[in-house]
Motif scaffolding. Structure first.
Motif, PDB file in Angstrom:
ATOM      1  N   LYS A   1       0.838  -1.191   0.000  1.00 61.00           N
ATOM      2  CA  LYS A   1       0.000   0.000   0.000  1.00 61.00           C
ATOM      3  C   LYS A   1       0.877   1.247   0.000  1.00 61.00           C
ATOM      4  CE  LYS A   1      -4.512  -1.370   1.727  1.00 61.00           C
ATOM      5  NZ  LYS A   1      -5.634  -0.984   2.619  1.00 61.00           N
ATOM      6  N   PHE A   2       0.454   2.214  -0.831  1.00 59.72           N
ATOM      7  CA  PHE A   2       1.144   3.493  -0.919  1.00 59.72           C
ATOM      8  C   PHE A   2       0.117   4.605  -0.750  1.00 59.72           C
ATOM      9  CE2 PHE A   2       3.642   0.496  -3.377  1.00 59.72           C
ATOM     10  CZ  PHE A   2       4.949   0.762  -2.979  1.00 59.72           C
ATOM     11  N   ASP A   3       0.551   5.720  -0.202  1.00 58.52           N
ATOM     12  CA  ASP A   3      -0.344   6.872  -0.093  1.00 58.52           C
ATOM     13  C   ASP A   3      -0.581   7.506  -1.462  1.00 58.52           C
ATOM     14  OD1 ASP A   3      -0.656   7.221   2.925  1.00 58.52           O
ATOM     15  OD2 ASP A   3       1.526   7.169   2.702  1.00 58.52           O
TER      16      ASP A   3
ATOM     17  N   ARG B   1       4.098   7.520   1.813  1.00 57.71           N
ATOM     18  CA  ARG B   1       4.735   6.506   0.969  1.00 57.71           C
ATOM     19  C   ARG B   1       4.340   6.751  -0.482  1.00 57.71           C
ATOM     20  NH1 ARG B   1       4.145   0.628   1.948  1.00 57.71           N
ATOM     21  NH2 ARG B   1       6.095   0.634   0.753  1.00 57.71           N
ATOM     22  N   TRP B   2       5.340   6.850  -1.360  1.00 59.77           N
ATOM     23  CA  TRP B   2       5.132   7.142  -2.771  1.00 59.77           C
ATOM     24  C   TRP B   2       5.509   5.931  -3.616  1.00 59.77           C
ATOM     25  CZ3 TRP B   2       4.441  12.351  -4.929  1.00 59.77           C
ATOM     26  CH2 TRP B   2       4.317  13.357  -3.959  1.00 59.77           C
ATOM     27  N   CYS B   3       4.716   5.677  -4.637  1.00 62.44           N
ATOM     28  CA  CYS B   3       5.030   4.666  -5.654  1.00 62.44           C
ATOM     29  C   CYS B   3       5.087   5.387  -6.995  1.00 62.44           C
ATOM     30  CB  CYS B   3       3.957   3.584  -5.681  1.00 62.44           C
ATOM     31  SG  CYS B   3       4.103   2.408  -7.050  1.00 62.44           S
ATOM     32  N   LEU B   4       6.258   5.396  -7.632  1.00 65.58           N
ATOM     33  CA  LEU B   4       6.444   6.057  -8.925  1.00 65.58           C
ATOM     34  C   LEU B   4       6.618   4.991  -9.998  1.00 65.58           C
ATOM     35  CD1 LEU B   4       6.857   8.448  -6.999  1.00 65.58           C
ATOM     36  CD2 LEU B   4       8.792   9.176  -8.397  1.00 65.58           C
ATOM     37  N   ILE B   5       5.691   4.949 -10.958  1.00 68.31           N
ATOM     38  CA  ILE B   5       5.719   3.961 -12.037  1.00 68.31           C
ATOM     39  C   ILE B   5       6.063   4.689 -13.326  1.00 68.31           C
ATOM     40  CG2 ILE B   5       4.461   2.126 -13.209  1.00 68.31           C
ATOM     41  CD1 ILE B   5       2.582   2.032 -10.762  1.00 68.31           C
ATOM     42  N   THR B   6       7.257   4.466 -13.843  1.00 77.21           N
ATOM     43  CA  THR B   6       7.766   5.264 -14.953  1.00 77.21           C
ATOM     44  C   THR B   6       7.231   4.855 -16.313  1.00 77.21           C
ATOM     45  OG1 THR B   6       9.669   3.828 -15.397  1.00 77.21           O
ATOM     46  CG2 THR B   6       9.915   5.499 -13.675  1.00 77.21           C
ATOM     47  N   GLY B   7       6.777   3.596 -16.457  1.00 74.90           N
ATOM     48  CA  GLY B   7       6.404   3.082 -17.767  1.00 74.90           C
ATOM     49  C   GLY B   7       7.599   2.422 -18.434  1.00 74.90           C
ATOM     50  N   PRO B   8       7.359   1.443 -19.313  1.00 76.89           N
ATOM     51  CA  PRO B   8       8.451   0.676 -19.917  1.00 76.89           C
ATOM     52  C   PRO B   8       9.292   1.452 -20.914  1.00 76.89           C
ATOM     53  CG  PRO B   8       6.338   0.030 -20.873  1.00 76.89           C
ATOM     54  CD  PRO B   8       6.027   0.940 -19.724  1.00 76.89           C
TER      55      PRO B   8
ATOM     56  N   GLY C   1      -4.890  -2.599  -8.248  1.00 77.73           N
ATOM     57  CA  GLY C   1      -4.944  -2.831  -6.814  1.00 77.73           C
ATOM     58  C   GLY C   1      -4.225  -1.746  -6.036  1.00 77.73           C
ATOM     59  N   LEU C   2      -3.099  -1.258  -6.588  1.00 76.83           N
ATOM     60  CA  LEU C   2      -2.382  -0.162  -5.939  1.00 76.83           C
ATOM     61  C   LEU C   2      -3.255   1.091  -5.875  1.00 76.83           C
ATOM     62  CD1 LEU C   2       1.189  -0.490  -7.511  1.00 76.83           C
ATOM     63  CD2 LEU C   2       0.475  -1.138  -5.198  1.00 76.83           C
ATOM     64  N   LEU C   3      -3.973   1.377  -6.971  1.00 77.42           N
ATOM     65  CA  LEU C   3      -4.866   2.536  -6.972  1.00 77.42           C
ATOM     66  C   LEU C   3      -5.982   2.366  -5.948  1.00 77.42           C
ATOM     67  CD1 LEU C   3      -5.298   3.321 -10.782  1.00 77.42           C
ATOM     68  CD2 LEU C   3      -3.873   4.532  -9.128  1.00 77.42           C
ATOM     69  N   GLY C   4      -6.514   1.144  -5.849  1.00 76.37           N
ATOM     70  CA  GLY C   4      -7.600   0.896  -4.906  1.00 76.37           C
ATOM     71  C   GLY C   4      -7.202   1.146  -3.464  1.00 76.37           C
ATOM     72  N   GLY C   5      -5.923   0.945  -3.153  1.00 79.00           N
ATOM     73  CA  GLY C   5      -5.466   1.140  -1.786  1.00 79.00           C
ATOM     74  C   GLY C   5      -4.804   2.487  -1.537  1.00 79.00           C
ATOM     75  N   ALA C   6      -4.673   3.301  -2.586  1.00 77.80           N
ATOM     76  CA  ALA C   6      -3.970   4.584  -2.457  1.00 77.80           C
ATOM     77  C   ALA C   6      -4.905   5.706  -2.027  1.00 77.80           C
ATOM     78  CB  ALA C   6      -3.303   4.947  -3.782  1.00 77.80           C
ATOM     79  N   ARG C   7      -4.329   6.727  -1.454  1.00 78.14           N
ATOM     80  CA  ARG C   7      -5.098   7.922  -1.132  1.00 78.14           C
ATOM     81  C   ARG C   7      -5.211   8.851  -2.334  1.00 78.14           C
ATOM     82  NH1 ARG C   7      -2.250  10.556   3.879  1.00 78.14           N
ATOM     83  NH2 ARG C   7      -3.984  12.045   3.612  1.00 78.14           N
ATOM     84  N   LEU C   8      -4.227   8.778  -3.255  1.00 79.02           N
ATOM     85  CA  LEU C   8      -4.223   9.687  -4.395  1.00 79.02           C
ATOM     86  C   LEU C   8      -3.442   9.081  -5.548  1.00 79.02           C
ATOM     87  CD1 LEU C   8      -4.884  12.585  -5.488  1.00 79.02           C
ATOM     88  CD2 LEU C   8      -2.629  13.275  -4.621  1.00 79.02           C
ATOM     89  N   SER C   9      -3.978   9.232  -6.762  1.00 81.15           N
ATOM     90  CA  SER C   9      -3.265   8.907  -7.996  1.00 81.15           C
ATOM     91  C   SER C   9      -2.844  10.216  -8.658  1.00 81.15           C
ATOM     92  CB  SER C   9      -4.170   8.115  -8.948  1.00 81.15           C
ATOM     93  OG  SER C   9      -3.630   8.083 -10.259  1.00 81.15           O
ATOM     94  N   VAL C  10      -1.593  10.260  -9.134  1.00 80.15           N
ATOM     95  CA  VAL C  10      -1.093  11.404  -9.904  1.00 80.15           C
ATOM     96  C   VAL C  10      -0.660  10.864 -11.261  1.00 80.15           C
ATOM     97  CG1 VAL C  10       0.587  13.272 -10.050  1.00 80.15           C
ATOM     98  CG2 VAL C  10      -0.292  12.556  -7.803  1.00 80.15           C
ATOM     99  N   SER C  11      -1.225  11.407 -12.337  1.00 83.13           N
ATOM    100  CA  SER C  11      -0.946  10.843 -13.659  1.00 83.13           C
ATOM    101  C   SER C  11      -1.319  11.836 -14.739  1.00 83.13           C
ATOM    102  CB  SER C  11      -1.758   9.555 -13.867  1.00 83.13           C
ATOM    103  OG  SER C  11      -3.150   9.855 -13.992  1.00 83.13           O
ATOM    104  N   GLN C  12      -1.017  11.458 -15.977  1.00 80.71           N
ATOM    105  CA  GLN C  12      -1.599  12.156 -17.109  1.00 80.71           C
ATOM    106  C   GLN C  12      -3.074  11.756 -17.198  1.00 80.71           C
ATOM    107  OE1 GLN C  12       1.198  10.822 -20.150  1.00 80.71           O
ATOM    108  NE2 GLN C  12       2.399  12.690 -19.940  1.00 80.71           N
ATOM    109  N   ALA C  13      -3.753  12.178 -18.250  1.00 80.14           N
ATOM    110  CA  ALA C  13      -5.196  11.944 -18.337  1.00 80.14           C
ATOM    111  C   ALA C  13      -5.544  11.074 -19.524  1.00 80.14           C
ATOM    112  CB  ALA C  13      -5.943  13.274 -18.405  1.00 80.14           C
TER     113      ALA C  13
END
Length: 400
Positions: free
Chosen positions: A213-215, A245-252, A281-293
Motif C-alpha cells: 500500500k502506498f499513499d 509513501r510514494w510509488c512512482l511507475i515510470t512506464g516501460p 490494486g495499488l490505486l484501490g489502496g492509495a489515497r491519491l493517484s497522480v498521472s496524465q489523463a
C-alpha cells in the motif's frame, strides 16, 4: 500462419500505437473479451513491441515497427529512428494485405482510423480497397476512444465521414454517453449517427487488493513522454512529510539512463518501478493517484474509485487529455494541473490539497466496454448472416 478454424468467427484487428501504449492496451482488452466470447482473433500490430500485449489467446502479426518521430507526432520513423521511406511503406502495405488474405476474417476492426491515424493511410486505404473488392466482405468497424482529438485543418472531418460511409459498418465508441458523446469532439457525427454504437468504457475488471500500500501512486503511462512528471514527483516528495509513501511507475518506454538517475535520487519513502501488474490494486489502496489523463489510466482510476490529480498531455496541440481532465474536474472527480510550467513546489502544494479532500463518489458509469464490444460484434455478425453478401466492390448498406 496456420489455417484458421471454420467453426469460430474470425476477427482481424489492426492497431498502430505511435507514442504511448494506450491504444495497444485498450485494443488488447477488447481482443481478450472477443476471445472469451469464442472469436478467433488475429491482431496486427505496427508499433514498438510491448511485453505482455496483446495477451494470451490472440494470434499476432507484427508489421515492421513504426513510431512517431517526436511527441508532437511530426513524421514517422522506423524501429531504428530513421524516417520511413516509400519502399518501407510499400513493404508494410503488402504484408498487411497478405495477412488479411490469409486470415479470411468475418470481422475487421481498425483502431482509430479514419478518425485518427491519418499517418497510416498508405496502408489502410489499400486495405479498405481490398476489403471492398472481396467476394465475401467482412463486417468492418472502427474502434474509437470516447473523446477524440479535435481537428483544425479544413476538410478533415468531411474526409472522415466519406470514408465511414463508404467502408465501415460500425463506429464503436468506447465510452459511456452519460460522460462523453462523440458529437462533442467530432462536429459531423450526426452524418454517421446510424453507425455509432457506445460500448461502455474499456476498463479493467475490478482489481484485487495489492500486497503493498502506498499513499500516492504516480504513473506515467508508457513512459515515452513522462520524464518531467516523474522528475517533478520525485522532488515534490522531498517537500512533503516523510511519512507519506510514494510509488512512482515510470512506464516501460522511459530511457534506462533516466530511470537510473531517478532511482539514485529517490529519497526514503519513494519506490520506483517501471511497471506494476497490480496497478489497479495499488490505486484501490492509495489515497491519491497522480498521472496524465490518458484513456486507460482514467479507466483504471474510475474502476478503483481513487482520488486523482491529472496533468494532461498537451504536446503537439493534443486536446483529448485536456478535455477528459476538464470534464472529470467539473464532476468533482479530479484535480487538474497544466503540463506546461509544472514545478515540484506546485505539484507538492496540489498533492497536499488533494490529500485533504474526501474520497470522490464515482458516478455509475458503464466500465465494461471490452465485454460490451464483444457482445455488439457478436450480435451484428449474427444478424448480418441472414442477408446475402454483396457483389465484389460493393459495400452493404446497414444501419447501426
Amino acid at each position: 500462419m496456420e489455417k484458421k478454424s471454420l467453426s469460430r468467427p474470425r476477427v482481424f484487428f489492426y492497431v498502430q500505437h505511435l507514442l504511448g501504449i494506450g491504444h495497444l492496451a485498450r485494443a488488447s482488452r477488447i481482443a481478450g473479451a472477443l476471445v472469451e466470447r469464442d472469436f478467433e482473433v488475429t491482431m496486427v500490430t505496427g508499433g514498438t513491441p510491448v511485453p505482455g500485449f496483446p495477451g494470451e489467446g490472440v494470434q499476432t502479426v507484427a508489421l515492421p515497427t513504426v513510431t512517431a518521430g517526436d511527441k508532437g507526432f511530426s513524421g514517422l520513423v522506423d524501429g531504428d529512428g530513421n524516417p520511413i521511406t516509400a519502399a518501407f511503406q510499400e513493404h508494410r502495405r503488402d504484408l498487411l494485405i497478405e495477412a488479411f488474405r490469409r486470415t479470411e476474417p468475418d470481422v475487421v476492426i481498425i483502431e482509430a482510423f479514419p478518425f485518427g491515424r491519418r499517418q497510416m493511410r498508405f496502408e489502410l486505404l489499400p486495405l479498405l480497397a481490398e476489403i471492398a473488392a472481396s467476394s465475401r466482405p467482412p463486417l468492418v468497424a472502427t474502434s474509437l476512444r470516447d473523446i477524440l482529438q479535435e481537428r483544425v485543418k479544413p476538410g478533415r472531418a468531411e474526409e472522415t465521414v466519406e470514408l465511414v460511409k463508404n467502408h465501415f459498418d460500425l463506429v464503436l465508441v468506447h465510452g459511456d454517453p452519460g460522460f462523453a458523446r462523440i458529437e462533442e469532439t467530432f462536429p459531423l457525427a450526426d452524418e454517421v449517427r446510424d453507425k455509432v454504437v457506445y460500448t461502455g468504457l474499456v476498463a479493467p475488471p475490478p482489481p484485487n487488493e495489492a500486497a503493498e500500500k502506498f499513499d500516492i501512486v504516480v504513473s506515467a503511462g508508457g513512459g515515452a513522454v513522462g520524464r518531467e512528471l516523474i522528475g517533478a514527483a520525485l522532488e515534490a516528495a522531498k517537500l512533503l512529510p516523510n511519512a507519506l509513501r510514494w510509488c512512482l511507475i515510470t512506464g516501460p518506454n522511459l530511457p534506462q539512463a533516466d530511470f537510473d538517475t531517478f532511482a539514485a535520487a529517490a529519497p526514503e519513502g519513494v519506490s520506483l518501478f517501471r511497471f506494476r501488474r497490480d496497478f489497479g490494486g495499488l490505486l484501490g489502496g492509495a489515497r491519491l493517484s497522480v498521472s496524465q489523463a490518458g484513456y486507460n489510466t482514467v479507466c483504471d482510476i474510475l474502476r478503483a474509485g481513487c482520488a486523482c490529480l491529472l496533468i494532461p498531455f498537451t504536446a503537439g496541440d493534443e486536446t483529448e487529455q485536456s478535455t477528459r481532465a476538464a470534464r472529470l474536474e467539473q464532476l468533482d472527480l479530479a484535480g487538474v494541473l497544466p503540463e506546461e510550467g509544472i514545478t515540484p513546489e506546485l505539484l507538492a502544494a496540489k498533492v497536499s490539497f488533494m490529500l485533504a479532500r474526501p474520497r470522490p463518489a464515482i458516478p455509475p458509469l458503464d466500465l465494461d466496454g471490452a465485454a460490451g464490444t464483444a457482445r455488439i460484434i457478436g450480435e451484428r455478425l449474427s444478424s448480418r448472416q441472414s442477408f446475402p453478401h454483396p457483389a465484389p466492390g460493393l459495400r452493404p448498406t446497414r444501419s447501426a
